[in-house]
Design a protein around this motif. Structure first.
Motif, PDB file in Angstrom:
ATOM      1  N   LEU A   1      10.718 -38.595 -18.219  1.00 30.77           N
ATOM      2  CA  LEU A   1      11.111 -39.806 -17.493  1.00 30.77           C
ATOM      3  C   LEU A   1      10.769 -41.062 -18.294  1.00 30.77           C
ATOM      4  CD1 LEU A   1      10.024 -38.847 -13.852  1.00 30.77           C
ATOM      5  CD2 LEU A   1      12.356 -38.988 -14.755  1.00 30.77           C
ATOM      6  N   LYS A   2       9.610 -41.057 -18.941  1.00 26.33           N
ATOM      7  CA  LYS A   2       9.243 -42.194 -19.779  1.00 26.33           C
ATOM      8  C   LYS A   2      10.209 -42.348 -20.954  1.00 26.33           C
ATOM      9  CE  LYS A   2       5.455 -43.722 -17.784  1.00 26.33           C
ATOM     10  NZ  LYS A   2       5.330 -45.119 -17.280  1.00 26.33           N
ATOM     11  N   LEU A   3      10.690 -41.225 -21.475  1.00 29.19           N
ATOM     12  CA  LEU A   3      11.641 -41.290 -22.578  1.00 29.19           C
ATOM     13  C   LEU A   3      12.964 -41.893 -22.130  1.00 29.19           C
ATOM     14  CD1 LEU A   3      12.287 -40.552 -25.535  1.00 29.19           C
ATOM     15  CD2 LEU A   3      13.108 -38.346 -24.685  1.00 29.19           C
ATOM     16  N   VAL A   4      13.430 -41.506 -20.953  1.00 29.72           N
ATOM     17  CA  VAL A   4      14.658 -42.092 -20.422  1.00 29.72           C
ATOM     18  C   VAL A   4      14.479 -43.593 -20.205  1.00 29.72           C
ATOM     19  CG1 VAL A   4      16.260 -42.071 -18.478  1.00 29.72           C
ATOM     20  CG2 VAL A   4      15.371 -39.913 -19.381  1.00 29.72           C
ATOM     21  N   GLU A   5      13.321 -43.992 -19.696  1.00 29.36           N
ATOM     22  CA  GLU A   5      13.036 -45.408 -19.504  1.00 29.36           C
ATOM     23  C   GLU A   5      12.965 -46.149 -20.840  1.00 29.36           C
ATOM     24  OE1 GLU A   5       9.525 -48.217 -17.492  1.00 29.36           O
ATOM     25  OE2 GLU A   5       9.479 -46.039 -17.312  1.00 29.36           O
ATOM     26  N   LEU A   6      12.417 -45.498 -21.836  1.00 32.40           N
ATOM     27  CA  LEU A   6      12.343 -46.118 -23.167  1.00 32.40           C
ATOM     28  C   LEU A   6      13.731 -46.354 -23.736  1.00 32.40           C
ATOM     29  CD1 LEU A   6      10.506 -46.986 -25.553  1.00 32.40           C
ATOM     30  CD2 LEU A   6      10.667 -44.624 -26.386  1.00 32.40           C
ATOM     31  N   ARG A   7      14.606 -45.404 -23.550  1.00 35.87           N
ATOM     32  CA  ARG A   7      15.970 -45.586 -24.065  1.00 35.87           C
ATOM     33  C   ARG A   7      16.712 -46.684 -23.316  1.00 35.87           C
ATOM     34  NH1 ARG A   7      21.838 -44.508 -23.066  1.00 35.87           N
ATOM     35  NH2 ARG A   7      22.673 -44.605 -25.200  1.00 35.87           N
ATOM     36  N   SER A   8      16.462 -46.812 -22.021  1.00 33.69           N
ATOM     37  CA  SER A   8      17.119 -47.868 -21.248  1.00 33.69           C
ATOM     38  C   SER A   8      16.650 -49.259 -21.672  1.00 33.69           C
ATOM     39  CB  SER A   8      16.867 -47.663 -19.752  1.00 33.69           C
ATOM     40  OG  SER A   8      15.479 -47.762 -19.466  1.00 33.69           O
TER      41      SER A   8
ATOM     42  N   VAL B   1      10.767 -34.577 -27.229  1.00 33.91           N
ATOM     43  CA  VAL B   1      10.340 -35.941 -26.912  1.00 33.91           C
ATOM     44  C   VAL B   1       9.772 -36.622 -28.154  1.00 33.91           C
ATOM     45  CG1 VAL B   1       8.670 -37.293 -25.589  1.00 33.91           C
ATOM     46  CG2 VAL B   1       9.972 -35.496 -24.461  1.00 33.91           C
ATOM     47  N   LYS B   2       8.953 -35.921 -28.915  1.00 31.55           N
ATOM     48  CA  LYS B   2       8.401 -36.503 -30.139  1.00 31.55           C
ATOM     49  C   LYS B   2       9.501 -36.855 -31.136  1.00 31.55           C
ATOM     50  CE  LYS B   2       3.889 -34.183 -29.978  1.00 31.55           C
ATOM     51  NZ  LYS B   2       2.984 -33.229 -30.675  1.00 31.55           N
ATOM     52  N   LEU B   3      10.475 -35.971 -31.261  1.00 30.58           N
ATOM     53  CA  LEU B   3      11.566 -36.232 -32.211  1.00 30.58           C
ATOM     54  C   LEU B   3      12.394 -37.438 -31.797  1.00 30.58           C
ATOM     55  CD1 LEU B   3      13.137 -35.362 -34.699  1.00 30.58           C
ATOM     56  CD2 LEU B   3      14.485 -33.839 -33.232  1.00 30.58           C
ATOM     57  N   LEU B   4      12.675 -37.585 -30.499  1.00 30.59           N
ATOM     58  CA  LEU B   4      13.469 -38.725 -30.040  1.00 30.59           C
ATOM     59  C   LEU B   4      12.681 -40.028 -30.125  1.00 30.59           C
ATOM     60  CD1 LEU B   4      15.411 -37.226 -26.997  1.00 30.59           C
ATOM     61  CD2 LEU B   4      16.352 -38.014 -29.172  1.00 30.59           C
ATOM     62  N   LYS B   5      11.378 -39.977 -29.880  1.00 29.55           N
ATOM     63  CA  LYS B   5      10.578 -41.189 -30.065  1.00 29.55           C
ATOM     64  C   LYS B   5      10.560 -41.612 -31.527  1.00 29.55           C
ATOM     65  CE  LYS B   5       7.420 -40.963 -26.132  1.00 29.55           C
ATOM     66  NZ  LYS B   5       5.982 -40.858 -25.714  1.00 29.55           N
ATOM     67  N   LEU B   6      10.619 -40.628 -32.416  1.00 29.05           N
ATOM     68  CA  LEU B   6      10.566 -40.911 -33.843  1.00 29.05           C
ATOM     69  C   LEU B   6      11.894 -41.431 -34.371  1.00 29.05           C
ATOM     70  CD1 LEU B   6       9.039 -40.670 -36.591  1.00 29.05           C
ATOM     71  CD2 LEU B   6       9.927 -38.315 -36.725  1.00 29.05           C
TER      72      LEU B   6
ATOM     73  N   LEU C   1      15.309 -32.605 -13.105  1.00 30.58           N
ATOM     74  CA  LEU C   1      15.629 -32.232 -11.723  1.00 30.58           C
ATOM     75  C   LEU C   1      15.534 -30.727 -11.484  1.00 30.58           C
ATOM     76  CD1 LEU C   1      18.709 -34.585 -11.093  1.00 30.58           C
ATOM     77  CD2 LEU C   1      16.341 -34.898 -10.320  1.00 30.58           C
ATOM     78  N   ASP C   2      15.941 -29.940 -12.477  1.00 28.29           N
ATOM     79  CA  ASP C   2      16.093 -28.504 -12.247  1.00 28.29           C
ATOM     80  C   ASP C   2      15.055 -27.635 -12.937  1.00 28.29           C
ATOM     81  OD1 ASP C   2      18.320 -29.239 -10.823  1.00 28.29           O
ATOM     82  OD2 ASP C   2      19.716 -28.872 -12.477  1.00 28.29           O
ATOM     83  N   ALA C   3      14.576 -28.044 -14.083  1.00 27.64           N
ATOM     84  CA  ALA C   3      13.716 -27.158 -14.865  1.00 27.64           C
ATOM     85  C   ALA C   3      12.339 -27.017 -14.208  1.00 27.64           C
ATOM     86  CB  ALA C   3      13.556 -27.683 -16.290  1.00 27.64           C
ATOM     87  N   THR C   4      11.679 -25.937 -14.542  1.00 27.27           N
ATOM     88  CA  THR C   4      10.347 -25.663 -13.984  1.00 27.27           C
ATOM     89  C   THR C   4       9.250 -26.058 -14.973  1.00 27.27           C
ATOM     90  OG1 THR C   4      10.451 -23.413 -14.859  1.00 27.27           O
ATOM     91  CG2 THR C   4      11.214 -23.764 -12.582  1.00 27.27           C
ATOM     92  N   CYS C   5       9.407 -27.170 -15.608  1.00 26.30           N
ATOM     93  CA  CYS C   5       8.397 -27.637 -16.564  1.00 26.30           C
ATOM     94  C   CYS C   5       7.215 -28.239 -15.798  1.00 26.30           C
ATOM     95  CB  CYS C   5       8.994 -28.663 -17.518  1.00 26.30           C
ATOM     96  SG  CYS C   5       9.738 -30.093 -16.712  1.00 26.30           S
ATOM     97  N   SER C   6       6.141 -28.468 -16.469  1.00 24.22           N
ATOM     98  CA  SER C   6       4.956 -29.001 -15.828  1.00 24.22           C
ATOM     99  C   SER C   6       5.155 -30.464 -15.445  1.00 24.22           C
ATOM    100  CB  SER C   6       3.747 -28.871 -16.774  1.00 24.22           C
ATOM    101  OG  SER C   6       3.956 -29.652 -17.939  1.00 24.22           O
ATOM    102  N   ARG C   7       4.250 -30.944 -14.602  1.00 26.80           N
ATOM    103  CA  ARG C   7       4.378 -32.316 -14.125  1.00 26.80           C
ATOM    104  C   ARG C   7       4.193 -33.326 -15.262  1.00 26.80           C
ATOM    105  NH1 ARG C   7      -0.089 -34.359  -9.977  1.00 26.80           N
ATOM    106  NH2 ARG C   7      -1.277 -34.090 -11.918  1.00 26.80           N
ATOM    107  N   ASP C   8       3.273 -33.053 -16.171  1.00 28.53           N
ATOM    108  CA  ASP C   8       3.050 -33.974 -17.281  1.00 28.53           C
ATOM    109  C   ASP C   8       4.262 -34.053 -18.197  1.00 28.53           C
ATOM    110  OD1 ASP C   8       0.530 -34.422 -16.278  1.00 28.53           O
ATOM    111  OD2 ASP C   8      -0.445 -32.951 -17.602  1.00 28.53           O
ATOM    112  N   VAL C   9       4.879 -32.914 -18.472  1.00 28.98           N
ATOM    113  CA  VAL C   9       6.065 -32.918 -19.339  1.00 28.98           C
ATOM    114  C   VAL C   9       7.216 -33.620 -18.648  1.00 28.98           C
ATOM    115  CG1 VAL C   9       7.747 -31.448 -20.507  1.00 28.98           C
ATOM    116  CG2 VAL C   9       5.320 -30.837 -20.535  1.00 28.98           C
ATOM    117  N   ARG C  10       7.354 -33.423 -17.351  1.00 26.15           N
ATOM    118  CA  ARG C  10       8.411 -34.129 -16.616  1.00 26.15           C
ATOM    119  C   ARG C  10       8.190 -35.646 -16.675  1.00 26.15           C
ATOM    120  NH1 ARG C  10       7.926 -31.538 -12.446  1.00 26.15           N
ATOM    121  NH2 ARG C  10       9.701 -30.096 -12.617  1.00 26.15           N
TER     122      ARG C  10
END
Length: 447
Positions: free
Chosen positions: A341-348, A294-299, A328-337
């Motif tokens: 989602l914010k990254l996808v919204e940023l790209r849109s 996420v940091k790399l894509l924001k950068l 949808l599938d990964a077992t990552c934490s709620r904050d990381v998820r």
């Protein structure tokens, strides 16, 4: 009073004549003629510290006295003999001497002149490897603590490096030092990438093995080839790899390569490397890897997206699909998820970029939605709001101005406030005020 009285402090009161040590007085008349000494003979002096003590079998006290008495005579004889010998050896010593009055300096025999090879080395490099290490680390930590001095200090530092780094070995050591510090110091990747870009242009040494930029990219390739192992390693190994990923992102944004035609361009090899490393991060979707992605894509997301679109490549769409699948599938934490989602919204939203608004001269209510944004809102007598967007706004606004005289009413309000203030003073306040004035006048006259 007897003249033989001894006035020394603590001395015995005696009427006898003082005697030397060993002097024996005669006894009283009629005695045997023998008497005890008036003063006992003093003990021998303590031997000097520079001489070894006498051994236990050195003899009795009388023998020691004889030795002490014979030493001065022996020393005198030795001095006289050495003096006589010196007189005969002076001429031969002067003839055999190699000293010269015109010599630039005098160095005693057996002492080699001091020479600091680390500083006064006449070899190609003016600093040893240890000094180069300390110098580069000190400069990098200075830039980390004071990044605002980069422009004023980088030229001076480059001049020192150009005078010292003159061999292939020293250049490789310099590249390794800058790479390690740029990936180890927190939040130094941006300044480290700027430093690498400047040195790649202004560092003079260019051995057959490659210049600074080529050796730096070769060093980055070593870490790049271990990406699949690093994303599945222990937390310390992952942290080290994540620092490298962010440094490589900054390096892609700042490292410029001269082009024979047109302005400098970015290193295209880093473009492919960034895509492969994001794929590796998403292949093991643990929280630390996802946060790094996420940091790399924001950068670099906007630059990568534009570059791939210009080439007709859909790599960004593929990465966004991977992110959606992980959400949808990964077992990552709620904050990381939520970060994903914010990254996808940023790209849109085109990475948060705002396109240029129309010029003020060309702005109209039809093409600029903010045309009336700064205009005031008024209300009619029946409470209906109207703004500058209403057709009758200008006419109604002028009626309001004609009906209300703001300046006269403002001055009238001020006058009313003053009169109200005077009316609010009651008898008690007036009496207290008069008392205050009288007291102040009395104190002024007393002073």
């Amino acid at each position: 009073m007897n003249q033989n009285f001894d006035r020394a402090p603590g001395a015995g009161r005696t009427h006898s004549l003082p005697a030397d040590p060993g002097f024996v007085a005669t006894g009283p008349p009629g005695g045997d003629g023998q008497g005890a000494p008036l003063f006992n003979q003093r003990e021998p002096l303590r031997q000097p510290r520079s001489l070894p003590p006498f051994s236990e079998n050195s003899g009795d006290a009388a023998g020691e006295d004889c030795k002490r008495q014979s030493r001065p005579q022996q020393s005198a004889n030795a001095n006289s003999m050495s003096a006589s010998r010196g007189c005969h050896d002076v001429d031969s010593l002067v003839k055999s001497s190699k000293l010269s009055a015109s010599a630039p300096e005098f160095v005693p025999s057996g002492i080699s002149p001091y020479e600091d090879t680390a500083i006064y080395d006449d070899s190609d490099s003016c600093y040893s490897e240890i000094n180069l290490d300390e110098m580069v680390k000190e400069f990098l930590h200075h830039l980390n603590s004071s990044p605002g001095t980069f422009e004023s200090d980088i030229e001076y530092m480059t001049g020192i490096l150009n005078s010292c780094v003159t061999t292939d070995e020293l250049l490789q050591d310099l590249v390794e030092l800058i790479y390690k510090e740029s990936t180890a110091i927190p939040n130094f990747s941006y300044t480290g990438a700027r430093l690498c870009n400047y040195l790649s242009k202004h560092l003079a040494v260019s051995p057959p093995s490659g210049n600074f930029r080529q050796l730096l990219l070769k060093r980055c390739r070593t870490e790049y080839e271990e990406r699949d192992v690093a994303v599945r390693g222990d937390p310390e190994r992952q942290k080290k790899f994540h620092c490298f990923v962010l440094f490589l992102g900054e390096l892609y944004l700042h490292l410029e390569i001269k082009s024979a035609k047109g302005p400098p361009s970015r290193a295209q090899i880093l473009l492919t490397a960034l895509k492969d490393m994001m794929i590796s991060l998403f292949s093991n979707p643990v929280d630390s890897n996802l946060i790094c992605a996420v940091k790399l894509l924001k950068l670099t997301g906007s630059i990568l997206d534009d570059t791939w679109k210009e080439r007709g490549q859909s790599h960004m769409e593929e990465l966004i699909q991977r992110i959606e699948t992980i959400v949808l599938d990964a077992t990552c934490s709620r904050d990381v998820r939520q970060m994903l989602l914010k990254l996808v919204e940023l790209r849109s939203s085109d990475w948060g970029r705002v396109r240029a608004a129309p010029a003020a001269s060309n702005a109209t209510p039809d093409n600029d939605p903010n045309y009336f944004m700064n205009e005031p809102t008024f209300y009619t007598e029946d409470g209906t709001p109207f703004t500058a967007a209403d057709p009758e706004y200008a006419e109604k606004y002028q009626e309001i101005l004609d009906r209300q005289d703001y300046f006269d009413e403002f001055s009238g309000e001020n006058g009313n406030e003053e009169s109200d203030y005077e009316d609010e003073m009651g008898p008690e306040m007036e009496e207290a005020f008069e008392h205050f004035c009288l007291e102040s006048e009395r104190k002024r006259k007393e002073t």
